[in-house]
Design a protein around this motif. Structure first.
Motif: not given
Length: 193
Positions: A38-50, A61-71
């Motif tokens: 999934y998209g590697g985030g911790k918020a919203g539906l993404m976070g809930a599923i993870a 397995i999370g896959v996330i762009p560096q720009a979102l890691v920086d946020m």
């Protein structure tokens, strides 16, 4: 299917059914021994599923762009977290790591991911099932539009069943497991296009 890429929103809608749905999907996939990509985030539906999949002992397995890691929205609790530079790299890695796709409710980014998975299946870049979980009728309009594209002739008859639609997760998983790869555009003759 050993791993499924799950596309969904990073938002948390006011209606709690959407977060509950994401948790159900995460738990179900984990208990069936299917890893979540999934998209590697911790918020919203993404976070809930993870978090639900992790709580059930599943691989996430999370896959996330560096720009979102920086946020600081990355979920560092994942089994694996792949940091990429672009959204294109993110979507390619989703495809490389998975052998199926499920789309839950989401917004523009979720639609981008769904359409790319369908387009890549048509072209032959992958031969994996592409599922759409139409929970609560969220995607009724999209399903109608897809049918209109096929009816008009912009989706070839042999490709109209690429998008596998179901209202419940058990039904969707059963249909995805029964999926037979289609004749791709690159396998066709020019005069058949």
């Amino acid at each position: 299917m050993n791993r499924i890429a799950v596309y969904c929103g990073s938002a948390s809608p006011a209606d709690p059914r959407y977060i509950e749905l994401a948790r159900e999907v995460g738990t179900t996939l984990a208990t069936r021994g299917i890893g979540v990509v999934y998209g590697g985030g911790k918020a919203g539906l993404m976070g809930a599923i993870a978090y639900a999949a992790l709580e059930a002992g599943g691989e996430v397995i999370g896959v996330i762009p560096q720009a979102l890691v920086d946020m600081e929205v990355a979920n560092h609790d994942c089994t694996e977290l792949h940091v990429v530079q672009t959204m294109h790299q993110r979507k390619q890695l989703f495809t490389d790591l998975s052998d199926g796709f499920i789309t839950l409710p989401g917004g523009v980014g979720t639609m981008d991911e769904l359409w790319e998975a369908i387009s890549w299946a048509q072209l032959g870049y992958h031969s994996d099932p592409v599922g759409l979980l139409n929970a609560f009728g969220y995607y009724d309009g999209l399903v109608e539009f897809y049918a209109k594209m096929a009816e008009t002739g912009f989706v070839r008859p042999m490709h109209k069943d690429i998008m596998i639609v179901a209202e419940t997760l058990p039904d969707l998983l059963a249909r995805m497991e029964a999926f037979e790869p289609i004749q791709t555009i690159v396998q066709m003759k020019v005069e058949d296009l």
